[in-house]
Motif scaffolding. Structure first.
Motif, mmCIF file in Angstrom:
data_model
loop_
_atom_site.group_PDB
_atom_site.id
_atom_site.type_symbol
_atom_site.label_atom_id
_atom_site.label_comp_id
_atom_site.label_asym_id
_atom_site.label_seq_id
_atom_site.Cartn_x
_atom_site.Cartn_y
_atom_site.Cartn_z
ATOM 1 N N ILE A 67 0.844 -1.194 0.000
ATOM 2 C CA ILE A 67 0.000 0.000 0.000
ATOM 3 C C ILE A 67 0.880 1.245 0.000
ATOM 4 N N ASP A 68 0.292 2.365 -0.410
ATOM 5 C CA ASP A 68 1.085 3.595 -0.487
ATOM 6 C C ASP A 68 1.288 4.199 0.904
ATOM 7 N N ARG A 69 2.272 5.084 0.994
ATOM 8 C CA ARG A 69 2.654 5.684 2.285
ATOM 9 C C ARG A 69 1.521 6.466 2.917
ATOM 10 N N THR A 70 0.752 7.199 2.120
ATOM 11 C CA THR A 70 -0.333 8.014 2.659
ATOM 12 C C THR A 70 -1.389 7.133 3.318
ATOM 13 N N THR A 71 -1.741 6.035 2.657
ATOM 14 C CA THR A 71 -2.710 5.094 3.220
ATOM 15 C C THR A 71 -2.166 4.474 4.498
ATOM 16 N N MET A 72 -0.874 4.157 4.495
ATOM 17 C CA MET A 72 -0.250 3.559 5.672
ATOM 18 C C MET A 72 -0.302 4.518 6.854
ATOM 19 N N VAL A 73 0.013 5.776 6.614
ATOM 20 C CA VAL A 73 -0.005 6.772 7.689
ATOM 21 C C VAL A 73 -1.414 6.883 8.271
ATOM 22 N N ALA A 74 -2.431 6.947 7.422
ATOM 23 C CA ALA A 74 -3.813 7.045 7.891
ATOM 24 C C ALA A 74 -4.198 5.815 8.716
ATOM 25 N N LEU A 75 -3.822 4.629 8.251
ATOM 26 C CA LEU A 75 -4.126 3.397 8.965
ATOM 27 C C LEU A 75 -3.441 3.390 10.339
ATOM 28 N N LEU A 76 -2.171 3.781 10.368
ATOM 29 C CA LEU A 76 -1.435 3.805 11.637
ATOM 30 C C LEU A 76 -1.951 4.886 12.579
ATOM 31 N N ASP A 77 -2.400 6.002 12.019
ATOM 32 C CA ASP A 77 -2.989 7.059 12.865
ATOM 33 C C ASP A 77 -4.166 6.492 13.661
ATOM 34 N N VAL A 78 -5.036 5.745 12.987
ATOM 35 C CA VAL A 78 -6.209 5.154 13.642
ATOM 36 C C VAL A 78 -5.773 4.134 14.690
ATOM 37 N N LEU A 79 -4.843 3.258 14.329
ATOM 38 C CA LEU A 79 -4.374 2.236 15.276
ATOM 39 C C LEU A 79 -3.668 2.864 16.471
ATOM 40 N N GLU A 80 -2.964 3.949 16.243
ATOM 41 C CA GLU A 80 -2.281 4.637 17.343
ATOM 42 C C GLU A 80 -3.302 5.274 18.288
ATOM 43 N N ARG A 81 -4.340 5.900 17.734
ATOM 44 C CA ARG A 81 -5.382 6.497 18.580
ATOM 45 C C ARG A 81 -6.080 5.436 19.432
ATOM 46 N N LYS A 82 -6.178 4.220 18.928
ATOM 47 C CA LYS A 82 -6.810 3.119 19.664
ATOM 48 C C LYS A 82 -5.862 2.480 20.678
ATOM 49 N N GLY A 83 -4.600 2.904 20.694
ATOM 50 C CA GLY A 83 -3.627 2.353 21.628
ATOM 51 C C GLY A 83 -3.076 1.003 21.208
ATOM 52 N N ILE A 84 -3.211 0.659 19.918
ATOM 53 C CA ILE A 84 -2.781 -0.648 19.422
ATOM 54 C C ILE A 84 -1.338 -0.622 18.933
ATOM 55 N N VAL A 85 -0.909 0.508 18.377
ATOM 56 C CA VAL A 85 0.479 0.661 17.940
ATOM 57 C C VAL A 85 1.046 1.943 18.524
ATOM 58 N N THR A 86 2.347 2.003 18.526
ATOM 59 C CA THR A 86 3.044 3.212 18.909
ATOM 60 C C THR A 86 4.081 3.523 17.839
ATOM 61 N N ARG A 87 4.288 4.809 17.608
ATOM 62 C CA ARG A 87 5.311 5.255 16.659
ATOM 63 C C ARG A 87 6.252 6.188 17.394
ATOM 64 N N ARG A 88 7.505 6.070 17.021
ATOM 65 C CA ARG A 88 8.511 6.969 17.595
ATOM 66 C C ARG A 88 9.588 7.197 16.547
ATOM 67 N N PRO A 89 10.268 8.321 16.622
ATOM 68 C CA PRO A 89 11.357 8.550 15.665
ATOM 69 C C PRO A 89 12.448 7.502 15.826
ATOM 70 N N ASP A 90 13.004 7.060 14.716
ATOM 71 C CA ASP A 90 14.108 6.120 14.718
ATOM 72 C C ASP A 90 15.351 6.857 15.195
ATOM 73 N N PRO A 91 16.006 6.394 16.254
ATOM 74 C CA PRO A 91 17.195 7.099 16.752
ATOM 75 C C PRO A 91 18.324 7.169 15.721
ATOM 76 N N ALA A 92 18.359 6.205 14.805
ATOM 77 C CA ALA A 92 19.410 6.186 13.785
ATOM 78 C C ALA A 92 19.080 7.084 12.597
ATOM 79 N N ASP A 93 17.798 7.409 12.425
ATOM 80 C CA ASP A 93 17.368 8.241 11.290
ATOM 81 C C ASP A 93 16.081 8.950 11.693
#
Length: 145
Positions: A67-93
């Motif tokens: 899937i494209d990046r925009t769709t992925m971001v939207a999907l992860l936004d929803v999962l993050e709001r539900k407390g199912i995933v977490t995102r954080r900046p990669d310390p290496a990049d």
């Protein structure tokens, strides 16, 4: 069994129709089974990728799912709001976000996997295990060709 395309006007003889409607039926069944968990089949696809890896980037998850990046971001936004995933900046990049399941996400994935497996078994029950295995092998061969 003939591999020739049917000239019949009946759409039930057309491969594209059959594949599309089988997919639609299976997706509807899967979404109904996952709905009590607050997710759908697209969400489950992302959870499955994340459950079998070390923390990974959003881009890697998107590429794995095709899937494209925009769709992925939207999907992860929803999962993050539900407390199912977490995102954080990669310390290496710092331009890259690392995604991983939370404890709630792991519990959701475990329950979703069970619901998915039960749904898949119900969907394939009409053809039996031998034909279900043959269907998987045939579809893989078509995708790999």
């Amino acid at each position: 069994m003939s591999t020739e395309a049917s000239s019949s006007a009946d759409p039930h003889d057309v491969l594209g129709y059959l594949l599309k409607h089988a997919t639609s039926k299976f997706t509807a069944m899967t979404d109904a089974a996952l709905e009590p968990l607050g997710i759908d089949s697209k969400d489950f696809g992302a959870l499955r990728v994340l459950a079998h890896r070390e923390p990974t980037s959003q881009l890697q998850v998107a590429q794995t799912l095709g899937i494209d990046r925009t769709t992925m971001v939207a999907l992860l936004d929803v999962l993050e709001r539900k407390g199912i995933v977490t995102r954080r900046p990669d310390p290496a990049d710092r331009r890259r976000n690392v995604v991983e399941l939370t404890e709630e996400g792991e519990r959701t994935y475990d329950a979703a996997r069970k619901a998915y497996e039960e749904t898949e078994s119900a969907f394939l029950a009409a053809v039996g295990p031998d034909d279900a295995g043959r269907l998987r092998r045939t579809l893989r061969a078509l995708l790999e060709a």
